[in-house]
Design an enzyme around this catalytic site. Structure first.
Site, PDB file in Angstrom:
ATOM      1  CG  ASP A 251      21.199  22.328  -3.848  1.00 30.70           C
ATOM      2  OD1 ASP A 251      20.213  22.225  -4.597  1.00 30.70           O
ATOM      3  OD2 ASP A 251      22.268  21.714  -4.045  1.00 30.70           O
ATOM      4  CD  GLU A 279      16.955  19.883  -4.653  1.00 31.95           C
ATOM      5  OE1 GLU A 279      16.862  19.232  -5.703  1.00 31.95           O
ATOM      6  OE2 GLU A 279      18.037  20.053  -4.061  1.00 31.95           O
TER       7      GLU A 279
END
Length: 704
Positions: A251, A279
């Site tokens: 993330d 991401e």
């Protein structure tokens, strides 16, 4: 074996029946290959929203919404629910060969002051314990066993950027960002004597530097240059690797230094190599060279937001057309060294659902067909196959509405997932545009002699397609989608010309041929970074059943295993740098090279290098260069930077977190580069520094 649809015209009925009864529906997914996902289809699951298989582990009290009417709260989904949907065939019949689950670690239990909870898994509390509302370690083990026995890999989400919501001035805010090591408190945000967290306020997203060293919203931001935090997070991910996970989605990679993340990837690849992607959010039309640099240099792939945003612009709101999409395909093939490893999607948990209320589902079907026949690793967001709708968070995270296997999208995914397993062109092939206008896009993927040709018409009128050429050999080809999207048959002549045909309005056709390759041809190498002794997996075709050899440039590597389509080797003991890999089969036939594997000097650590009194004029930046590959080997064109000078230190002090070899005697200098590429070197002797075996450090020197 040639495409069945080409052979149908000539095979006698009895023989045809025998072939149909003998032919497998799809090649079995290789769950042992944890570094190559190019022929897989990933299914992204928000664990709490998928299926409640064990109501006994549901939360109680204010953080639970039993009927899921409050989408900010837990709704009961768990690992048992996923197990059930593997066992009943829902995911396997869909053709899914990998699932991406919510971060499995223990999250905060407190209710956020705004009424939010940690149902999504992104507010970690203890990375060495499970989220009890998903299950315990025995449940997780059963999930892994069930997935693997059904040909499904498991990817876990991972949040090394932050813990949970916190306010420096209010220790009672949520759980104060507290983080634990298997139940033992390491620290919290408002009482942080060991400097585990950044205390620089929230980012305004004004610069790359600002987004790294300040908090993302109200989330307590880790100082990854802290040795305790560095070692804790690396220990934690190894725990989950040892539990058998097959991949990691990281993330918020844009909000952590590339240097620390490269050291993380080196640690992972030395322990248990698995496919890892991050991401890095990009908006519609946004192109960020730093994004490309990260994907090419960090050792990690990325979620392909350029692909996702462009296909949404074409098929959701019409703000772009197929010319724009084709331009994106061409530019990203240039910008990403490993474009086939970038993870593609049409929607996810951070954007509105592709399907929306009171609209036709046709464009969702078209988007899925394009996704599954394009380069990259395709990911299906849970419920897209059921046409789930919803705007931005939390409406895009509604509970799974149904498990209907008869929807058109379910059938499209199932069909093309099988084709992706069987035809290597979809996993490894280059993309060639064959026919295009604003409404129509016909593109070809090819690998060796295997070819997939896809024709898409997103317009409301049919088109007569003339002057189409293809690499498909002469013959007649039926639509692999079996008219799920109003496809048609085509005839290919000996010169590759396709007879004129009508492409239906809002229609898609897929035609293909699958041919085995006799000589060695590499389709994928993973990972593309590693030190001497690390394991590297090479997949492709035509390697032969008898062992040959694998070269890194002209250096031989030790072969660990060998088959016709997969080879495992050990990185040879060579000078650090970039190498081209080739396979030589037992008959001395050599493959074309697979380029730019990076051999690291050794184990990596993240070190913050800083320099005082480095004054510059407007448009001039500071870089660092040194005596090892990781510092550019004294080549100013390969120098590390541009360095930062706003948050952790302020101008004229510059700093940068860099991944460098552990236990290494470094020599280095700082250089100034202007916008024209002119370089000014430091004077005096080289700076020297011996790196630690593990952990992190900060080195501050004066400009000479």
């Amino acid at each position: 074996m040639k495409n069945l649809t080409v052979l149908l015209k000539t095979i006698p009925l009895a023989l045809l029946l025998f072939i149909l009864l003998s032919l497998p529906t799809a090649a079995q997914a290789d769950v042992t290959n944890k570094v190559n996902y190019t022929r897989d289809v990933i299914y992204q699951i928000v664990t709490d929203r998928f299926s409640d298989g064990d109501p006994s582990n549901n939360p109680t009290g204010a953080i639970y919404s039993q009927d899921c009417s409050d989408l900010h709260k837990y709704c009961g989904g768990d690992w048992q629910g996923i197990i059930d949907k593997i066992n009943d065939g829902y995911l396997t019949d869909l053709g899914i060969t990998a699932i991406w689950i919510s971060q499995p670690v223990e999250n905060v239990y407190a209710l956020h002051p705004s009424g939010y909870t940690s149902y999504h898994g992104y507010w970690a509390r203890d990375y060495k314990r499970t989220n009890p509302f998903y299950g315990d370690f025995s449940d997780f083990d059963r999930l892994m066993d069930t997935a693997h026995s059904n040909g499904i890999k498991v990817i876990m989400d991972f949040t090394p950027n932050h813990s949970s919501p916190a306010l420096e001035t209010d220790p009672s805010y949520a759980e104060n960002g507290a983080v634990y090591n298997d139940g033992v408190l390491i620290g919290n945000y408002s009482n942080d004597p060991n400097n585990l967290f950044h205390h620089n306020g929230g980012t305004d997203f004004s610069s790359y530097e600002d987004s790294i060293y300040r908090n993302l919203y109200d989330l307590a931001d880790y100082d990854l240059n802290n040795t305790v935090m560095d070692q804790y997070l690396k220990e934690s991910i190894k725990l989950w690797l040892d539990k058998g996970i097959d991949g990691i989605r990281v993330d918020a990679v844009k909000h952590m230094s590339e240097g620390w993340q490269t050291s993380l990837m080196s640690d992972i690849y030395a322990h248990e190599p698995v496919f890892t992607f991050g991401e890095w959010f990009l908006g519609s039309g946004e192109v960020d060279p730093q994004n490309h640099h990260f994907a090419n240099e960090s050792g990690m792939s990325l979620l392909d937001f350029q692909f996702g945003q462009t296909i949404r612009d074409v098929l959701m709101d019409g703000s772009s057309n197929w010319y724009d999409f084709n331009e994106m395909i061409a530019s990203t093939e240039e910008d990403y060294d490993e474009v086939i490893d970038q993870v593609t999607f049409i929607d996810n948990h951070d954007m509105s659902r592709f399907s929306f209320e009171q609209s036709s589902n046709r464009h969702t079907d078209i988007a899925l067909a394009v996704l599954l026949t394009s380069r990259g690793v395709p990911t299906i967001y849970y419920g897209t196959e059921q046409y789930l709708t919803g705007g931005n968070d939390p409406e895009n995270r509604k509970p799974m509405s149904d498990f209907d296997r008869t929807t058109n999208s379910y059938q499209i995914i199932s069909t093309l997932a099988s084709l992706r397993q069987n035809n290597p062109a979809l996993g490894y092939g280059n993309t060639s545009e064959r026919w295009i206008n604003s409404d129509v896009y016909i593109y070809e993927r090819s690998f060796g002699d295997s070819v997939v040709l896809t024709a898409v018409n997103s317009g409301d009128t049919s088109y007569t397609i003339n002057n189409l050429n293809t690499s498909l050999p002469q013959g007649q080809y039926t639509d692999e989608l079996q008219q799920l999207l109003d496809g048609n048959e085509i005839t290919v002549n000996s010169n590759g010309a396709v007879d004129s045909f009508q492409l239906s309005a809002n229609g898609v056709s897929v035609w293909q041929i699958t041919e085995e390759h006799a000589s060695p041809l590499i389709g994928h190498v993973g990972p593309m970074m590693g030190k001497h002794g690390n394991t590297v997996t090479i997949t492709g075709e035509g390697f032969g059943d008898n062992e040959g050899s694998v070269l890194f440039d002209s250096d031989f590597s030790d072969v660990l295993s060998w088959s016709d389509t997969k080879i495992e080797v050990s990185v040879p003991d060579v000078t650090a740098g970039h190498y081209d890999i080739s396979v030589v089969n037992a008959g001395d036939s050599q493959s074309p090279t697979y380029d730019k594997f990076e051999v690291l000097t050794g184990d990596q650590v993240s070190i913050r290098f800083a320099v005082n009194n480095a004054t510059t004029s407007l448009g001039t930046n500071l870089y660092m260069v040194g005596n090892v590959n990781e510092l550019g080997n004294w080549d100013p064109d390969q120098a590390i930077g541009p360095m930062f000078n706003q948050v952790m230190y302020q101008y004229p002090t510059w700093y940068y977190d860099i991944s460098v070899p552990a236990e290494e005697n470094l020599e280095y200098k700082f250089i100034k580069k202007d916008s024209s590429g002119n370089v000014v070197w430091e004077s005096g002797n080289n700076h020297t520094y011996t790196t630690p075996a593990t952990g992190t450090d900060t080195v501050l020197v004066d400009w000479q």
